[in-house]
Design a protein around this motif. Structure first.
Motif, mmCIF file in Angstrom:
data_model
loop_
_atom_site.group_PDB
_atom_site.id
_atom_site.type_symbol
_atom_site.label_atom_id
_atom_site.label_comp_id
_atom_site.label_asym_id
_atom_site.label_seq_id
_atom_site.Cartn_x
_atom_site.Cartn_y
_atom_site.Cartn_z
ATOM 1 N N GLY A 27 -32.059 -28.402 -38.862
ATOM 2 C CA GLY A 27 -30.595 -28.420 -38.795
ATOM 3 C C GLY A 27 -30.016 -29.202 -39.969
ATOM 4 N N GLY A 74 -26.443 -26.990 -29.872
ATOM 5 C CA GLY A 74 -27.045 -25.663 -29.998
ATOM 6 C C GLY A 74 -26.167 -24.550 -29.457
ATOM 7 N N VAL A 99 -31.472 -25.688 -31.445
ATOM 8 C CA VAL A 99 -31.178 -27.102 -31.695
ATOM 9 C C VAL A 99 -31.246 -27.792 -30.348
ATOM 10 C CG1 VAL A 99 -29.405 -28.752 -32.406
ATOM 11 C CG2 VAL A 99 -29.571 -26.548 -33.577
ATOM 12 N N SER A 107 -34.750 -29.515 -34.297
ATOM 13 C CA SER A 107 -34.120 -28.237 -34.644
ATOM 14 C C SER A 107 -35.142 -27.355 -35.337
ATOM 15 C CB SER A 107 -32.888 -28.474 -35.525
ATOM 16 O OG SER A 107 -33.203 -29.300 -36.619
#
Ligand code: PLP
Length: 404
Positions: A29, A177, A333, A380
């Motif tokens: 991420g 997420g 995530v 992530s």
């Protein structure tokens, strides 16, 4: 077929160790690793085609310009834009949002006019609007969410008024997420005659995106989060919107003619691209988009979905596990806390086991306030992660838990 071993072999860094342990990279991420194909394209251009673009009559400059403009076409195709005039190269998501906030507010908003953002925005989709609030007196309104981390459509709709001039929201939350239903949110905004900017930083690397199908007025993302180089990103904008906005920065390339009496500006997209662009970066970005396209965005999404479901199931087995973000539609995530172990301690100890995760507020402090916490640990996933890596993460968390 999705050959994970072959894919991993394209990313040399995944073969390294940290503290003598095999690297388990779960901080995608924040940024993704780069495949050989991207790095080699960058090296190749520096070695063989380097020259400033759009300016020279000479062979190399023309070749570099062709490469740069071919990269723009690659981006156009990847996001399904109508025209390359709608693809502006920037330094990344942050610069794209700042560009838009600044030029949109300057030309389309007056003191008292409103922008709608959401509770789950990254700071880069909050602060640029707050800067405009300070400079021009615009007002920032915020869409609330429920405890699962889903936006409340009824509350969203209630925020619209004749003062609402733009909506700016994340496609996918970098903390929860959550995949926001952007198509519907855009439809609602358009019903009120309001354009929408979608922050695609966490969606472009993970799912097929077609800006025309979404009917997004603006869509932004960063190259480095989609396996491309740092320092390059994209602002997509519908041509009729970009045409109405003034230039962001002044300098070479963005002008048509300059005199001390009167300066005129270049056509799209160059009007927004002052100075020498990161033409090597755009080549790297285009190769990265070629790379993910060859794997297939649907295949990447399916792989990461499988991984996320597996990880959620395994993580929930850990005593004291609290997962933040339980939206029905979610991406790869996962933010969590275990018992009263501080996120920083968890992250530091996982690191000693070779596991790279993110800790802290993830540039989303208003969201942390809403959740009533200071920060989380965040894993992530990227296209190269495996179930075995999830197992290493789960075993690592359990080991840390037992130490406390
Ligand atoms: N928006 C979201 C949702 C993000 O996750 C990030 C980065 O983490 C950004 C914006 C900012 O991206 P960049 O730092 O590449 O400009």
């Amino acid at each position: 077929m999705y050959d994970i071993e072959q894919i991993r072999a394209d990313f040399p860094i995944l073969g390294r160790t940290v503290y003598g342990k095999p690297l388990v990279y779960l901080d995608n991420g924040a940024t993704t690793q780069k495949p050989r194909q991207v790095v080699e394209a960058i090296t190749e251009e520096y070695y063989n085609t380097n020259a400033n673009v759009h300016r020279g009559v000479h062979f190399l400059s023309q070749q570099a310009t062709e490469l740069h403009e071919a990269s723009r076409e690659t981006v156009r195709r990847f996001i399904g834009a109508r025209s390359t005039n709608e693809v502006v190269f920037t330094r990344g998501t942050t610069e794209s949002i700042n560009l838009l906030a600044s030029t949109f507010c300057q030309s389309q908003m007056q003191a008292g006019d409103e922008v709608i953002v959401t509770t789950m925005e990254h700071h880069s989709n909050i602060v640029p609007w707050q800067l405009q609030a300070m400079q021009r007196g615009i007002v920032v309104r915020v869409v609330p969410m429920n405890d699962r981390g889903e936006l409340l459509p009824g509350e969203y709709e209630k925020l619209f008024s004749p003062k609402t001039k733009i909506v700016s929201l994340a496609h996918v939350s970098n903390v929860l997420g959550t995949v926001n239903p952007v198509r519907e949110l855009i439809r609602t905004a358009h019903a009120h005659g309001v354009p929408v900017l979608v922050d695609g930083a966490q969606s472009i690397p993970h799912m097929p995106v077609n800006v025309q199908e979404l009917d997004a007025d603006f869509y932004v993302f960063s190259g480095h989060k989609v396996y491309g180089p740092t320092g390059v990103g994209v602002l997509y904008g519908k041509e009729n919107w970009l045409d109405r906005l003034p230039p962001y920065q002044g300098g070479g390339e963005m002008i048509q003619h300059v005199s001390f009496e009167r300066t005129t500006f270049n056509e799209l997209p160059f009007k927004f691209e002052a100075g020498t662009p990161d033409y090597i970066g755009t080549t790297g970005l285009a190769r990265a988009l070629d790379y993910v396209s060859a794997l297939g965005m649907d295949s990447i999404a399916a792989h990461e979905h499988d991984l996320t479901q597996y990880a959620l199931q395994r993580l929930r087995e850990i005593p004291g596990m609290r997962i933040f973000g339980e939206a029905a539609e979610r991406g790869g995530v996962i933010s969590f806390l275990v018992g009263d172990i501080h996120h920083f301690d968890m992250g530091t100890l996982l690191d000693r086991l070779g596991i790279a995760v993110r800790t802290g507020h993830h540039c989303a402090q208003p969201l942390m306030s809403r959740l009533g916490i200071e920060g989380t640990v965040r894993a992530s996933f990227g296209l190269y992660n495996t179930r075995e890596e999830v197992d290493v993460l789960v075993a690592g968390i359990d080991r840390v838990r037992k130490m406390f």
